[in-house]
Design a protein around this motif. Structure first.
Motif, PDB file in Angstrom:
ATOM      1  N   GLY A   1       0.775  -1.232   0.000  1.00 60.23           N
ATOM      2  CA  GLY A   1       0.000   0.000   0.000  1.00 60.23           C
ATOM      3  C   GLY A   1       0.805   1.281   0.000  1.00 60.23           C
ATOM      4  O   GLY A   1       0.231   2.369   0.152  1.00 60.23           O
ATOM      5  N   THR A   2       2.131   1.189  -0.150  1.00 62.24           N
ATOM      6  CA  THR A   2       2.967   2.392  -0.190  1.00 62.24           C
ATOM      7  C   THR A   2       3.877   2.344  -1.405  1.00 62.24           C
ATOM      8  O   THR A   2       4.329   1.276  -1.815  1.00 62.24           O
ATOM      9  N   TYR A   3       4.171   3.506  -1.952  1.00 59.66           N
ATOM     10  CA  TYR A   3       5.070   3.583  -3.113  1.00 59.66           C
ATOM     11  C   TYR A   3       6.498   3.201  -2.754  1.00 59.66           C
ATOM     12  O   TYR A   3       7.223   2.640  -3.577  1.00 59.66           O
ATOM     13  N   VAL A   4       6.901   3.522  -1.518  1.00 60.08           N
ATOM     14  CA  VAL A   4       8.281   3.221  -1.130  1.00 60.08           C
ATOM     15  C   VAL A   4       8.391   1.860  -0.439  1.00 60.08           C
ATOM     16  O   VAL A   4       9.441   1.495   0.059  1.00 60.08           O
ATOM     17  N   ASN A   5       7.268   1.109  -0.428  1.00 59.74           N
ATOM     18  CA  ASN A   5       7.250  -0.247   0.142  1.00 59.74           C
ATOM     19  C   ASN A   5       7.743  -0.276   1.589  1.00 59.74           C
ATOM     20  O   ASN A   5       8.673  -1.000   1.946  1.00 59.74           O
ATOM     21  N   VAL A   6       7.086   0.527   2.430  1.00 61.92           N
ATOM     22  CA  VAL A   6       7.452   0.608   3.852  1.00 61.92           C
ATOM     23  C   VAL A   6       7.261  -0.748   4.526  1.00 61.92           C
ATOM     24  O   VAL A   6       6.198  -1.369   4.421  1.00 61.92           O
ATOM     25  N   GLU A   7       8.280  -1.203   5.223  1.00 62.59           N
ATOM     26  CA  GLU A   7       8.216  -2.461   5.963  1.00 62.59           C
ATOM     27  C   GLU A   7       7.880  -2.197   7.427  1.00 62.59           C
ATOM     28  O   GLU A   7       8.299  -1.191   8.002  1.00 62.59           O
ATOM     29  N   VAL A   8       7.134  -3.108   8.022  1.00 62.45           N
ATOM     30  CA  VAL A   8       6.889  -3.090   9.469  1.00 62.45           C
ATOM     31  C   VAL A   8       7.801  -4.134  10.104  1.00 62.45           C
ATOM     32  O   VAL A   8       7.749  -5.314   9.748  1.00 62.45           O
ATOM     33  N   SER A   9       8.642  -3.691  11.019  1.00 66.29           N
ATOM     34  CA  SER A   9       9.611  -4.582  11.665  1.00 66.29           C
ATOM     35  C   SER A   9       9.328  -4.656  13.152  1.00 66.29           C
ATOM     36  O   SER A   9       9.263  -3.633  13.842  1.00 66.29           O
ATOM     37  N   ALA A  10       9.132  -5.862  13.647  1.00 63.29           N
ATOM     38  CA  ALA A  10       8.843  -6.095  15.066  1.00 63.29           C
ATOM     39  C   ALA A  10       9.808  -7.161  15.585  1.00 63.29           C
ATOM     40  O   ALA A  10       9.434  -8.322  15.772  1.00 63.29           O
ATOM     41  N   PRO A  11      11.066  -6.787  15.824  1.00 63.05           N
ATOM     42  CA  PRO A  11      12.107  -7.775  16.123  1.00 63.05           C
ATOM     43  C   PRO A  11      11.951  -8.518  17.443  1.00 63.05           C
ATOM     44  O   PRO A  11      12.605  -9.535  17.650  1.00 63.05           O
ATOM     45  N   TYR A  12      11.088  -8.025  18.334  1.00 63.53           N
ATOM     46  CA  TYR A  12      10.907  -8.675  19.632  1.00 63.53           C
ATOM     47  C   TYR A  12       9.656  -9.557  19.685  1.00 63.53           C
ATOM     48  O   TYR A  12       9.298 -10.069  20.749  1.00 63.53           O
ATOM     49  N   THR A  13       9.006  -9.764  18.559  1.00 64.73           N
ATOM     50  CA  THR A  13       7.723 -10.470  18.532  1.00 64.73           C
ATOM     51  C   THR A  13       7.774 -11.827  19.216  1.00 64.73           C
ATOM     52  O   THR A  13       6.819 -12.225  19.883  1.00 64.73           O
ATOM     53  N   ASN A  14       8.866 -12.540  19.064  1.00 66.52           N
ATOM     54  CA  ASN A  14       8.926 -13.917  19.569  1.00 66.52           C
ATOM     55  C   ASN A  14       9.823 -14.090  20.789  1.00 66.52           C
ATOM     56  O   ASN A  14      10.209 -15.210  21.122  1.00 66.52           O
ATOM     57  N   ILE A  15      10.138 -12.972  21.465  1.00 69.22           N
ATOM     58  CA  ILE A  15      10.899 -13.082  22.708  1.00 69.22           C
ATOM     59  C   ILE A  15      10.090 -12.465  23.853  1.00 69.22           C
ATOM     60  O   ILE A  15       9.137 -11.726  23.628  1.00 69.22           O
ATOM     61  N   THR A  16      10.480 -12.782  25.080  1.00 68.99           N
ATOM     62  CA  THR A  16       9.739 -12.324  26.250  1.00 68.99           C
ATOM     63  C   THR A  16      10.231 -10.961  26.722  1.00 68.99           C
ATOM     64  O   THR A  16      11.305 -10.489  26.309  1.00 68.99           O
ATOM     65  N   LYS A  17       9.481 -10.358  27.608  1.00 66.25           N
ATOM     66  CA  LYS A  17       9.897  -9.084  28.198  1.00 66.25           C
ATOM     67  C   LYS A  17      11.189  -9.255  28.989  1.00 66.25           C
ATOM     68  O   LYS A  17      12.022  -8.352  29.013  1.00 66.25           O
ATOM     69  N   GLY A  18      11.346 -10.402  29.629  1.00 65.70           N
ATOM     70  CA  GLY A  18      12.585 -10.682  30.336  1.00 65.70           C
ATOM     71  C   GLY A  18      13.781 -10.703  29.403  1.00 65.70           C
ATOM     72  O   GLY A  18      14.853 -10.169  29.721  1.00 65.70           O
ATOM     73  N   GLU A  19      13.605 -11.288  28.240  1.00 65.45           N
ATOM     74  CA  GLU A  19      14.684 -11.331  27.252  1.00 65.45           C
ATOM     75  C   GLU A  19      14.962  -9.942  26.679  1.00 65.45           C
ATOM     76  O   GLU A  19      16.110  -9.617  26.354  1.00 65.45           O
ATOM     77  N   ILE A  20      13.919  -9.123  26.575  1.00 64.46           N
ATOM     78  CA  ILE A  20      14.119  -7.734  26.167  1.00 64.46           C
ATOM     79  C   ILE A  20      14.944  -6.993  27.222  1.00 64.46           C
ATOM     80  O   ILE A  20      15.854  -6.224  26.895  1.00 64.46           O
ATOM     81  N   ALA A  21      14.642  -7.249  28.499  1.00 66.19           N
ATOM     82  CA  ALA A  21      15.394  -6.609  29.587  1.00 66.19           C
ATOM     83  C   ALA A  21      16.864  -7.021  29.563  1.00 66.19           C
ATOM     84  O   ALA A  21      17.743  -6.218  29.897  1.00 66.19           O
ATOM     85  N   VAL A  22      17.135  -8.253  29.152  1.00 63.67           N
ATOM     86  CA  VAL A  22      18.531  -8.704  28.998  1.00 63.67           C
ATOM     87  C   VAL A  22      19.240  -7.864  27.941  1.00 63.67           C
ATOM     88  O   VAL A  22      20.389  -7.444  28.120  1.00 63.67           O
ATOM     89  N   ILE A  23      18.553  -7.604  26.833  1.00 66.17           N
ATOM     90  CA  ILE A  23      19.118  -6.740  25.790  1.00 66.17           C
ATOM     91  C   ILE A  23      19.375  -5.351  26.355  1.00 66.17           C
ATOM     92  O   ILE A  23      20.432  -4.750  26.143  1.00 66.17           O
ATOM     93  N   GLY A  24      18.388  -4.833  27.097  1.00 67.05           N
ATOM     94  CA  GLY A  24      18.527  -3.511  27.688  1.00 67.05           C
ATOM     95  C   GLY A  24      19.685  -3.424  28.678  1.00 67.05           C
ATOM     96  O   GLY A  24      20.379  -2.400  28.751  1.00 67.05           O
ATOM     97  N   LYS A  25      19.890  -4.485  29.422  1.00 70.33           N
ATOM     98  CA  LYS A  25      21.010  -4.528  30.370  1.00 70.33           C
ATOM     99  C   LYS A  25      22.335  -4.403  29.634  1.00 70.33           C
ATOM    100  O   LYS A  25      23.233  -3.649  30.046  1.00 70.33           O
TER     101      LYS A  25
END
Length: 217
Positions: A147-171
């Motif tokens: 639906g866009t001329y520039v073919n905008v992608e939606v990226s959700a890199p944390y979709t399959n990891i937990t909030k705890g695993e996100i906190a590990v990245i943040g640490k």
């Protein structure tokens, strides 16, 4: 190359993604849809974007508060206490919230010739929130590209990891999570009892991060 837009709420997950992908982000977008906690979250989103030299804007979505049904929009006393996997937490769903926010972010991305929209949904959201699930992200990504001329992608890199695993990245990134907001009640301090507070506590514990969040007594 800075070719991405990020939806950044000011919570743990989006702030982690902001730092994780800072080198590719041109614009941070927060949405004020009249929830109990928007006023507590959004200043953190702005603060972190400014710290990283990333332009930040806030878009008002008043119509959600006016026309949508969700306990997040009804005052702190309406917020249920308990874990996300409990039936009562379904009241916190704001119908199609991510679909609405992503659609706007996609339009803004194309308007600025940016190629990607980042969102920080994660695996812990899947039980309760349909527009956080992998099949939704896959579908809206396809729709965005088509639906866009520039073919905008939606990226959700944390979709399959937990909030705890996100906190590990943040640490690893050295993020100070006291400069984030989670509580759905939006009081002066985190309540420590609602689903997001309990998930925050568990995530920080999982990552081995000392929790300096101020909780109500």
């Amino acid at each position: 190359m800075k070719d991405s837009v990020i939806i950044v709420s000011g919570g743990m997950d989006s702030i982690t993604l902001l730092y994780d992908k800072k080198d590719e982000i041109a614009l941070g977008i927060s949405f004020d849809y009249g929830s109990n906690h928007n006023a507590k979250e959004i200043p953190y989103a702005k603060k972190h974007c400014e710290r990283l030299g990333i332009k930040h804007i806030t878009i008002n979505l008043d119509f959600i508060h006016e026309y949508f049904k969700s306990s997040l929009l009804e005052g702190a006393e309406a917020i249920p206490e308990g874990n996300y996997n409990e039936e009562n937490m379904k009241s916190t769903v704001v119908p199609f919230r991510n679909g609405i926010m992503l659609s706007i972010a996609i339009g803004i991305a194309e308007s600025h010739n940016l190629k990607k929209v980042l969102i920080a949904n994660h695996a812990g959201d899947h039980t309760i929130y349909p527009d956080c699930r992998p099949e939704f992200i896959t579908a809206i990504n396809k729709a965005s590209i088509a639906g866009t001329y520039v073919n905008v992608e939606v990226s959700a890199p944390y979709t399959n990891i937990t909030k705890g695993e996100i906190a590990v990245i943040g640490k690893k990134l050295g993020i100070d999570y006291t400069e984030t907001w989670s509580c759905y009640k939006g009081g002066e301090k985190h309540c420590g009892k609602c689903g997001t507070c309990r998930e925050r506590i568990e995530a920080l514990e999982y990552a081995g991060i000392e929790d300096h969040t101020e909780y109500e007594e």
